[in-house]
Design a protein around this motif. Structure first.
Motif, short mmCIF file in Angstrom:
data_model
loop_
_atom_site.label_atom_id
_atom_site.label_comp_id
_atom_site.label_asym_id
_atom_site.label_seq_id
_atom_site.Cartn_x
_atom_site.Cartn_y
_atom_site.Cartn_z
N MET B 43 41.30 43.00 28.66
CA MET B 43 42.38 42.48 29.15
C MET B 43 43.44 43.36 29.79
O MET B 43 43.89 43.48 30.94
CB MET B 43 43.30 41.53 28.35
CG MET B 43 42.60 40.13 28.16
SD MET B 43 42.10 39.41 29.55
CE MET B 43 41.12 38.27 28.84
N GLU B 47 44.28 44.47 33.64
CA GLU B 47 45.67 44.85 34.02
C GLU B 47 45.60 45.91 34.90
O GLU B 47 46.45 46.26 35.80
CB GLU B 47 46.72 44.56 32.84
CG GLU B 47 46.91 43.39 32.68
CD GLU B 47 47.82 43.30 31.26
OE1 GLU B 47 48.23 44.14 30.79
OE2 GLU B 47 48.29 41.81 30.83
N GLN B 48 45.19 47.08 34.30
CA GLN B 48 45.23 48.58 35.17
C GLN B 48 44.55 48.48 36.49
O GLN B 48 44.95 49.10 37.31
CB GLN B 48 44.92 49.61 34.04
CG GLN B 48 45.60 49.69 32.51
CD GLN B 48 45.27 51.11 32.03
OE1 GLN B 48 45.10 51.90 32.52
NE2 GLN B 48 44.98 50.95 30.66
N GLU B 50 44.08 45.94 38.24
CA GLU B 50 44.88 45.19 39.12
C GLU B 50 45.95 45.89 39.60
O GLU B 50 46.37 45.88 41.06
CB GLU B 50 45.37 43.82 38.36
CG GLU B 50 44.48 42.82 38.06
CD GLU B 50 44.67 41.46 37.22
OE1 GLU B 50 44.17 40.65 37.57
OE2 GLU B 50 45.52 41.77 36.30
N ASP B 51 46.75 46.67 38.75
CA ASP B 51 47.88 47.64 39.27
C ASP B 51 47.42 48.54 40.36
O ASP B 51 47.79 48.75 41.47
CB ASP B 51 48.47 48.16 38.15
CG ASP B 51 49.43 47.08 37.46
OD1 ASP B 51 49.50 45.94 37.97
OD2 ASP B 51 49.88 47.46 36.39
N ASP B 54 45.92 46.85 43.60
CA ASP B 54 46.67 45.68 44.05
C ASP B 54 46.13 44.52 44.20
O ASP B 54 45.98 43.95 45.45
CB ASP B 54 47.56 46.06 45.16
CG ASP B 54 48.57 44.96 45.53
OD1 ASP B 54 49.14 44.19 44.72
OD2 ASP B 54 49.18 44.86 46.81
N VAL B 55 45.31 44.06 43.46
CA VAL B 55 44.33 42.83 43.42
C VAL B 55 44.28 41.97 41.93
O VAL B 55 44.73 42.50 40.99
CB VAL B 55 42.93 43.35 43.55
CG1 VAL B 55 42.47 44.01 42.29
CG2 VAL B 55 41.90 42.26 44.09
N SER B 56 44.06 40.78 42.32
CA SER B 56 44.03 39.81 40.91
C SER B 56 42.65 39.80 40.57
O SER B 56 41.81 39.16 41.51
CB SER B 56 44.47 38.61 41.14
OG SER B 56 46.09 38.70 41.30
N VAL B 57 42.26 39.99 39.39
CA VAL B 57 40.86 39.93 39.15
C VAL B 57 40.68 38.71 38.21
O VAL B 57 41.32 38.41 37.09
CB VAL B 57 40.53 41.22 37.99
CG1 VAL B 57 39.11 40.91 37.50
CG2 VAL B 57 40.69 42.25 38.75
N PRO B 58 39.86 37.70 38.68
CA PRO B 58 39.83 36.40 37.84
C PRO B 58 39.12 36.55 36.70
O PRO B 58 38.17 37.18 36.57
CB PRO B 58 39.08 35.62 38.96
CG PRO B 58 38.98 36.19 40.24
CD PRO B 58 39.35 37.70 39.90
N LEU B 59 39.51 35.92 35.67
CA LEU B 59 38.87 36.00 34.39
C LEU B 59 37.24 35.49 34.47
O LEU B 59 36.68 35.50 33.73
CB LEU B 59 39.51 35.37 33.33
CG LEU B 59 41.12 35.57 32.96
CD1 LEU B 59 41.53 34.71 31.82
CD2 LEU B 59 41.35 37.06 32.86
#
Lengths: 399, 82
Positions: B43, B47-48, B50-51, B54-59
């Motif tokens: 996780m 988070e790193q 994603e930052d 600048d993207v959301s990574v789906p689980l």
């Protein structure tokens, strides 16, 4: 890799616990004496880890209602709500809950886990998106997974991080459900729900689901939970909760103003394929809901006990969850330290929950206390005294 | 869309500080068995990433990931969709 190889890590954890003399996952209550006392291995324990927030499990009116329902309706329904298991009392409980929450409709489920599993897996599907708080309960994660929707996690209690993720969704926002809890079960901290709602309002079309499992009967002037406390009930699309905490029984619910709720009921596989709650459960829950509504003093007593214990443990120097709450998490960086203290607390007559990774949010270990309105002031003092003794004998530094 | 080769060194740099001491990080390194990643570290890595991008990574992608290469491939696909 063999079929059972994946359980080896779990086996190692259990071995380590056994070597430390820890029996926390094998605690068997030989006799439960009251909402706050039980006998385990011949030893009398104060129960300080049962989520029995209002202490209603032994309320005479709830017991009488359950016994009477068993005599008149039998021990079980032997079927699903979609078949032979829908009794008038299930429907009456749904009506009473809808009135209590001022909602158009309610679905009652057989457990809180099934409520989350059923609602989340049915509400969303392939092409939809869940944006969930990272510290959400396993039942929320499982419901999201079962749905087949995309699951995006935002940093715990961080509305700015939530907003970043909603922004990235662009045109998919109308297929997006935000999921948070009222009070989080491990550290006892509340969601910043007013701020989360403010973010939601900036993304019209997104839906908001709030799990009030630990906040029903605990927060709000009428005990309706975090949404009531924050004054944002109208912005919450689906309220999910459980009967197994403040209402002292077992079961779950979802309340909503969306007229589609009744359709969701019939599309809801965990609901359709689970036997309905027994008449006794429904009867005691109905009575408990009446008591919760009519006796706000229970909530006041709960908070008085919670604040007193939190202050005592804080004064002793233990590292706690971020705010006073009926869930008081005593935090340890080393799991061995939590093991030792848990055992020593049992020896001093206090039962709390031992929680170790991966069930904890930060990789640390917790002694998770939950306080009840049923605790007498002397019991709260005794719990605090046990922690004080342990601090002296173990020389516990703040973790 | 950034190429696999663009992304790989960035992902590797983000993984290194999370790895058990003394472990090397290559494309075929297994995050769990070689680097001893637990769910918390996974996780943390997500988070790193994603930052950083600048993207959301789906689980949902997690079952597909064992190695650094798997993670980079999935990330490249996500970046391609955005």
């Amino acid at each position: 890799m063999g079929l059972f190889d994946k359980f080896q890590q779990l086996a190692a954890t259990r071995r380590a616990m056994a070597e430390s003399g820890i029996q926390s996952i094998n605690v068997v209550m030989d006799r439960v004496v009251s909402a706050t006392e039980a006998i385990v291995n011949g030893r009398s324990l104060i129960l300080a880890g049962t989520n029995n927030y209002l202490g209603l499990t032994f309320h005479p009116e709830c017991i009488e209602a359950a016994c009477d329902a068993t005599r008149t309706l039998g021990t079980g329904t032997t079927g699903s709500r979609a078949a032979n298991g829908s009794y008038s009392t299930h429907v009456q409980l749904e009506t009473e809950l809808a009135d209590y929450f001022h909602r158009r409709g309610v679905i009652v489920f057989s457990t809180g886990y099934v409520a989350n599993l059923g609602m989340l897996s049915t509400l969303a599907g392939s092409g939809d998106v869940f944006v969930i708080d990272g510290d959400c309960h396993a039942s929320i994660y499982d419901g999201c997974r079962l749905s087949g929707a995309e699951i995006i996690r935002f940093r715990h209690n961080d509305p700015a991080d939530l907003e970043k993720r909603l922004r990235r969704l662009g045109g998919r926002i109308e297929n997006t459900l935000i999921v948070v809890e009222g009070i989080y079960s491990m550290l006892g901290d509340r969601a910043p729900l007013a701020d989360i709602v403010a973010v939601k309002r900036r993304y019209p079309g997104a839906f908001l689901v709030v799990d009030e499992a630990h906040s029903l009967g605990v927060l709000g002037n009428h005990g309706r939970g975090m949404a009531e406390e924050a004054g944002v009930e109208a912005d919450v699309d689906f309220v999910i909760g459980t009967f197994s905490k403040s209402l002292g029984a077992i079961g779950g619910y979802c309340a909503s103003d969306h007229p589609e709720l009744d359709l969701i009921r019939y599309a809801n596989r965990p609901y359709v394929f689970t036997a309905s709650s027994s008449p006794a459960i429904i009867a005691s829950t109905r009575r408990a809901l009446g008591i919760l509504s009519a006796h706000p003093e229970l909530r006041h007593r709960l908070w008085e006990n919670a604040r007193r214990l939190y202050a005592r443990l804080m004064e002793l120097g233990y590292r706690l969850g971020p705010e006073p709450s009926p869930i008081i998490a005593v935090r340890f960086a080393q799991r061995e330290q939590a093991y030792s203290l848990w055992t020593a607390l049992i020896e001093r007559g206090i039962y709390v929950n031992l929680v170790v990774p991966p069930a904890t949010p930060d990789g640390g270990s917790l002694l998770r206390c939950s306080v009840s309105a049923g605790h007498a002031p002397e019991q709260i003092v005794e719990i605090g005294n046990a922690f004080a003794d342990l601090k002296r004998s173990f020389g516990i530094p703040p973790a | 869309m950034p190429s696999y080769e663009d992304i790989l060194p960035i992902v590797t740099d983000l993984i290194k500080p999370l790895a058990a001491p003394g472990r090397s990080v290559r494309e075929d390194t297994d995050l769990v068995s070689d680097l001893e990643f637990d769910s918390l570290k996974v996780m943390n890595l997500i988070e790193q990433v994603e930052d950083r991008f600048d993207v959301s990574v789906p689980l949902n992608i997690l079952p597909e990931i064992r190695t650094v290469r798997d993670f980079t491939v999935q990330l490249q696909a996500i970046l391609g969709e955005n």
